[in-house]
Design an enzyme around this catalytic site. Structure first.
Site, PDB file in Angstrom:
ATOM      1  N   ASP A 164     -51.636 -43.753  30.341  1.00  0.00           N
ATOM      2  CA  ASP A 164     -53.000 -43.966  30.835  1.00  0.00           C
ATOM      3  C   ASP A 164     -53.643 -42.637  31.234  1.00  0.00           C
ATOM      4  O   ASP A 164     -52.958 -41.706  31.656  1.00  0.00           O
ATOM      5  CB  ASP A 164     -52.957 -44.921  32.035  1.00  0.00           C
ATOM      6  N   GLY A 165     -54.954 -42.572  31.075  1.00  0.00           N
ATOM      7  CA  GLY A 165     -55.704 -41.402  31.545  1.00  0.00           C
ATOM      8  C   GLY A 165     -56.346 -40.580  30.438  1.00  0.00           C
ATOM      9  O   GLY A 165     -56.929 -39.529  30.707  1.00  0.00           O
ATOM     10  N   ASN A 166     -56.267 -41.063  29.214  1.00  0.00           N
ATOM     11  CA  ASN A 166     -56.879 -40.309  28.093  1.00  0.00           C
ATOM     12  C   ASN A 166     -58.385 -40.146  28.273  1.00  0.00           C
ATOM     13  O   ASN A 166     -58.931 -39.063  28.069  1.00  0.00           O
ATOM     14  CB  ASN A 166     -56.657 -41.047  26.767  1.00  0.00           C
ATOM     15  N   ARG A 195     -64.706 -39.830  25.079  1.00  0.00           N
ATOM     16  CA  ARG A 195     -63.396 -40.402  25.424  1.00  0.00           C
ATOM     17  C   ARG A 195     -62.391 -40.317  24.276  1.00  0.00           C
ATOM     18  O   ARG A 195     -61.203 -40.125  24.492  1.00  0.00           O
ATOM     19  CB  ARG A 195     -63.563 -41.867  25.850  1.00  0.00           C
ATOM     20  N   HIS A 253     -58.062 -39.546  23.468  1.00  0.00           N
ATOM     21  CA  HIS A 253     -57.064 -40.302  22.696  1.00  0.00           C
ATOM     22  C   HIS A 253     -56.395 -39.392  21.655  1.00  0.00           C
ATOM     23  O   HIS A 253     -55.196 -39.499  21.417  1.00  0.00           O
ATOM     24  CB  HIS A 253     -57.697 -41.523  22.034  1.00  0.00           C
ATOM     25  N   GLU A 312     -56.051 -56.709  26.367  1.00  0.00           N
ATOM     26  CA  GLU A 312     -57.332 -56.678  27.101  1.00  0.00           C
ATOM     27  C   GLU A 312     -58.217 -55.498  26.665  1.00  0.00           C
ATOM     28  O   GLU A 312     -59.389 -55.441  27.029  1.00  0.00           O
ATOM     29  CB  GLU A 312     -57.075 -56.580  28.614  1.00  0.00           C
ATOM     30  N   LEU A 319     -33.258 -42.817  17.807  1.00  0.00           N
ATOM     31  CA  LEU A 319     -34.195 -43.437  18.758  1.00  0.00           C
ATOM     32  C   LEU A 319     -34.931 -44.629  18.125  1.00  0.00           C
ATOM     33  O   LEU A 319     -35.349 -44.558  16.969  1.00  0.00           O
ATOM     34  CB  LEU A 319     -35.227 -42.380  19.185  1.00  0.00           C
ATOM     35  N   ARG A 358     -45.852 -44.769  34.514  1.00  0.00           N
ATOM     36  CA  ARG A 358     -47.284 -44.892  34.230  1.00  0.00           C
ATOM     37  C   ARG A 358     -47.961 -43.596  34.642  1.00  0.00           C
ATOM     38  O   ARG A 358     -47.857 -43.174  35.787  1.00  0.00           O
ATOM     39  CB  ARG A 358     -47.922 -46.065  34.975  1.00  0.00           C
ATOM     40  N   GLU A 368     -36.817 -49.585  37.133  1.00  0.00           N
ATOM     41  CA  GLU A 368     -37.249 -48.628  38.161  1.00  0.00           C
ATOM     42  C   GLU A 368     -38.637 -48.106  37.791  1.00  0.00           C
ATOM     43  O   GLU A 368     -38.873 -47.726  36.634  1.00  0.00           O
ATOM     44  CB  GLU A 368     -36.262 -47.457  38.235  1.00  0.00           C
TER      45      GLU A 368
HETATM   46  C1  IPE Z   1     -53.193 -50.025  30.035  1.00  0.00           C
HETATM   47  O1  IPE Z   1     -54.199 -49.125  30.370  1.00  0.00           O
HETATM   48  C2  IPE Z   1     -53.087 -50.160  28.561  1.00  0.00           C
HETATM   49  C3  IPE Z   1     -52.684 -48.961  27.808  1.00  0.00           C
HETATM   50  C4  IPE Z   1     -52.355 -47.804  28.288  1.00  0.00           C
HETATM   51  C5  IPE Z   1     -52.650 -49.163  26.405  1.00  0.00           C
HETATM   52  P1  IPE Z   1     -55.661 -49.598  30.780  1.00  0.00           P
HETATM   53  O2  IPE Z   1     -56.419 -48.360  31.068  1.00  0.00           O
HETATM   54  O3  IPE Z   1     -56.207 -50.506  29.764  1.00  0.00           O
HETATM   55  O4  IPE Z   1     -55.370 -50.430  32.111  1.00  0.00           O
HETATM   56  P2  IPE Z   1     -56.356 -50.903  33.263  1.00  0.00           P
HETATM   57  O5  IPE Z   1     -57.511 -51.614  32.604  1.00  0.00           O
HETATM   58  O6  IPE Z   1     -56.816 -49.687  33.993  1.00  0.00           O
HETATM   59  O7  IPE Z   1     -55.540 -51.788  34.130  1.00  0.00           O
HETATM   60  C1  IPE Z   2     -55.070 -45.072  27.889  1.00  0.00           C
HETATM   61  O1  IPE Z   2     -56.085 -44.229  28.321  1.00  0.00           O
HETATM   62  C2  IPE Z   2     -55.155 -45.354  26.411  1.00  0.00           C
HETATM   63  C3  IPE Z   2     -55.630 -46.699  26.068  1.00  0.00           C
HETATM   64  C4  IPE Z   2     -55.836 -47.687  26.904  1.00  0.00           C
HETATM   65  C5  IPE Z   2     -55.913 -46.927  24.668  1.00  0.00           C
HETATM   66  P1  IPE Z   2     -57.468 -44.812  28.827  1.00  0.00           P
HETATM   67  O2  IPE Z   2     -58.415 -44.863  27.680  1.00  0.00           O
HETATM   68  O3  IPE Z   2     -57.270 -46.091  29.548  1.00  0.00           O
HETATM   69  O4  IPE Z   2     -57.909 -43.672  29.834  1.00  0.00           O
HETATM   70  P2  IPE Z   2     -58.687 -43.856  31.204  1.00  0.00           P
HETATM   71  O5  IPE Z   2     -57.844 -44.753  32.055  1.00  0.00           O
HETATM   72  O6  IPE Z   2     -60.017 -44.446  30.892  1.00  0.00           O
HETATM   73  O7  IPE Z   2     -58.764 -42.467  31.738  1.00  0.00           O
HETATM   74 MG    MG Z   3     -56.981 -46.546  31.514  1.00  0.00          MG
END
Ligand code: IPE
Ligand code: IPE
Ligand code: MG
Length: 254
Positions: free
Chosen positions: A24-26, A37, A41, A71, A135, A192, A211
């Site tokens: 998460d965080g891309n 955005r 990715h 989602e 792997l 995460r 964990e």
């Molecule tokens: C979870 O991240 C899904 C993936 C990393 C693919 P999200 O960014 O979608 O999660 P929420 O919406 O913040 O819970």
């Molecule tokens: C996770 O990064 C990748 C996917 C859910 C595809 P996000 O796109 O959720 O990045 P943030 O959370 O908005 O920074």
């Molecule tokens: Mg996200």
């Protein structure tokens, strides 16, 4: 007198067999740089490459990566279609490299929602790498933990309906075998990135005794040092699975 040994602080010490990551965080990584955005990715894919390489080298058995949740369709159309495109091109570009490195690819999730061309690429990628023994790389795409449990229950109910299975014969193991992660060890370590501390419908059933490790690092900045840190944290914990700390020491020394 021998020093008293504090059993309750005994650590598990072993490497994780299965690491599951919510990448998460891309989006925020890109937005911080005033970029669209999708650039986040793209940078995220680079981080994936490095983490896969690391896990393969370290003989980790399974690496599961959450790439797209059930989602995530709720995002703006443009972002969704660019993500699909990125999934497709990455798959196309990386399968040979995975294969050469003895990595087995497995895609989990409701693939029926993907364009037929992408489904075909997935089938080919999995088939090409299915006999590899290094792997196992699991990519969760259009995956949701609730979807996974629901599809397992539906398969089991169908067998009951046909008279092939008695309702009393439904066990945890049977449910396990009907999840899309069948035959994989349960995740030992869940990571995460991106600062949020939630599961977001990832492997709900499978994470029962995993964990957890959370980091504020945004996924494109997550590198082998971060992973080493997470593994070190994992190794410093005592997993008890309901036992007492003292019992676990006994089991370890048995
Ligand atoms: C979870 O991240 C899904 C993936 C990393 C693919 P999200 O960014 O979608 O999660 P929420 O919406 O913040 O819970
Ligand atoms: C996770 O990064 C990748 C996917 C859910 C595809 P996000 O796109 O959720 O990045 P943030 O959370 O908005 O920074
Ligand atoms: Mg996200």
């Amino acid at each position: 007198m021998p020093a008293t040994h504090d059993n309750t602080n005994e650590v598990n010490g072993v490497d994780p067999r299965h690491i599951a990551i919510i990448m998460d965080g891309n989006g925020r990584w890109a937005q911080k740089r005033l970029m669209p955005r999708i650039m986040g990715h793209y940078a995220g894919v680079k981080a994936v490459r490095k983490i896969v390489e690391y896990c393969a080298q370290k003989n980790i058995e399974v690496l599961s990566l959450f790439a797209f949740s059930s989602e995530n369709w709720r995002r703006p159309k443009d972002e969704v279609s660019l993500l699909m495109e990125l999934f497709m091109t990455t798959l196309q570009a990386e399968v040979d490299t995975l294969d050469k490195n003895n990595i087995r690819l497995r895609i989990i999730g409701d693939k029926s929602a993907f364009p037929e061309k992408l489904q075909e690429k997935i089938r080919l990628g999995e088939a090409q790498t299915q006999n590899n023994t290094g792997l196992t790389l699991v990519i969760a795409a259009n995956y949701g933990g609730r979807w996974d449990i629901t599809q397992a229950v539906a398969k089991i109910a169908a067998a009951v309906e046909k008279g092939e299975l008695a309702a009393q014969a439904i066990t945890e193991q049977l449910i396990d075998e009907n999840l899309v992660t069948a035959n994989l060890p349960e995740p030992d370590l869940f990571i995460r990135s991106g600062g949020e501390e939630r599961i977001s419908n990832f492997l709900l059933w499978q994470l029962a005794y995993t964990e957890f490790y959370f980091t504020d690092k945004l996924w494109p900045d997550f590198d082998r040092n971060q992973l080493e840190h997470a593994i070190k944290s994992f190794k410093s914990r005592q997993r008890r699975f309901g036992h007492t700390g003292e019992q676990m020491v006994g089991i370890k020394n048995a």
